[in-house]
Design an enzyme around this catalytic site. Structure first.
Site, PDB file in Angstrom:
ATOM      1  N   SER A  57       0.833  -1.204   0.000  1.00 33.42           N
ATOM      2  CA  SER A  57       0.000   0.000   0.000  1.00 33.42           C
ATOM      3  C   SER A  57       0.863   1.247   0.000  1.00 33.42           C
ATOM      4  CB  SER A  57      -1.037   0.035   1.118  1.00 33.42           C
ATOM      5  OG  SER A  57      -1.992   1.027   0.796  1.00 33.42           O
ATOM      6  N   HIS A  62       4.634  13.676   6.723  1.00 36.30           N
ATOM      7  CA  HIS A  62       4.506  15.132   6.591  1.00 36.30           C
ATOM      8  C   HIS A  62       5.093  15.746   7.850  1.00 36.30           C
ATOM      9  CE1 HIS A  62       1.718  14.414   3.292  1.00 36.30           C
ATOM     10  NE2 HIS A  62       1.111  13.536   4.089  1.00 36.30           N
ATOM     11  N   CYS A  77      -1.647  -3.962   3.564  1.00 40.65           N
ATOM     12  CA  CYS A  77      -2.768  -4.869   3.323  1.00 40.65           C
ATOM     13  C   CYS A  77      -2.700  -6.116   4.189  1.00 40.65           C
ATOM     14  CB  CYS A  77      -2.846  -5.237   1.843  1.00 40.65           C
ATOM     15  SG  CYS A  77      -1.345  -6.003   1.218  1.00 40.65           S
TER      16      CYS A  77
END
Length: 116
Positions: A57, A62, A77
């Site tokens: 995935s 950030h 997943c």
């Protein structure tokens, strides 16, 4: 989902440091990078954004130096072993507080069952 607060602003602006953490997560958990990771460094006192597309995935980071704050989102997943987020972010970003939240999805549910 990982939130680190009370971080050293300079560390949050340091793209190689963010890349190092992301690469260690990927390697330690045996994840598979698909394509080139993407990075953006914001101008001036801004932070950085990192995005790794994984066959499992994705991993996103950030940083917000102006708020002494960083976020990491790792979505897989399949279940993976825990990674030492708290210890590593305290060491690499001098984080005073690290909150790790885990959401386990039951992927065996069908769409119809999940709408009930």
């Amino acid at each position: 989902m990982i939130d680190a607060s009370g971080c050293a602003a300079g560390a949050l602006r340091d793209l190689p440091r963010v890349q190092s953490i992301c690469q260690r997560v990927v390697a330690d958990l045996g994840l598979t990078i698909v394509g080139q990771p993407t990075f953006h460094t914001f101008p001036g006192p801004g932070g950085v954004t990192a995005l790794y597309l994984l066959s499992e995935s994705h991993l996103a980071c950030h940083t917000y130096p102006e708020h002494e704050f960083a976020t990491f989102n790792l979505y897989c997943c399949r279940r993976r072993p825990a990674w030492p987020w708290r210890q590593e972010l305290e060491r690499m970003f001098e984080a005073r507080d690290v909150v790790v939240r885990q959401l386990n999805r039951d992927l065996r549910l069908t769409r119809k069952e999940s709408l009930r």
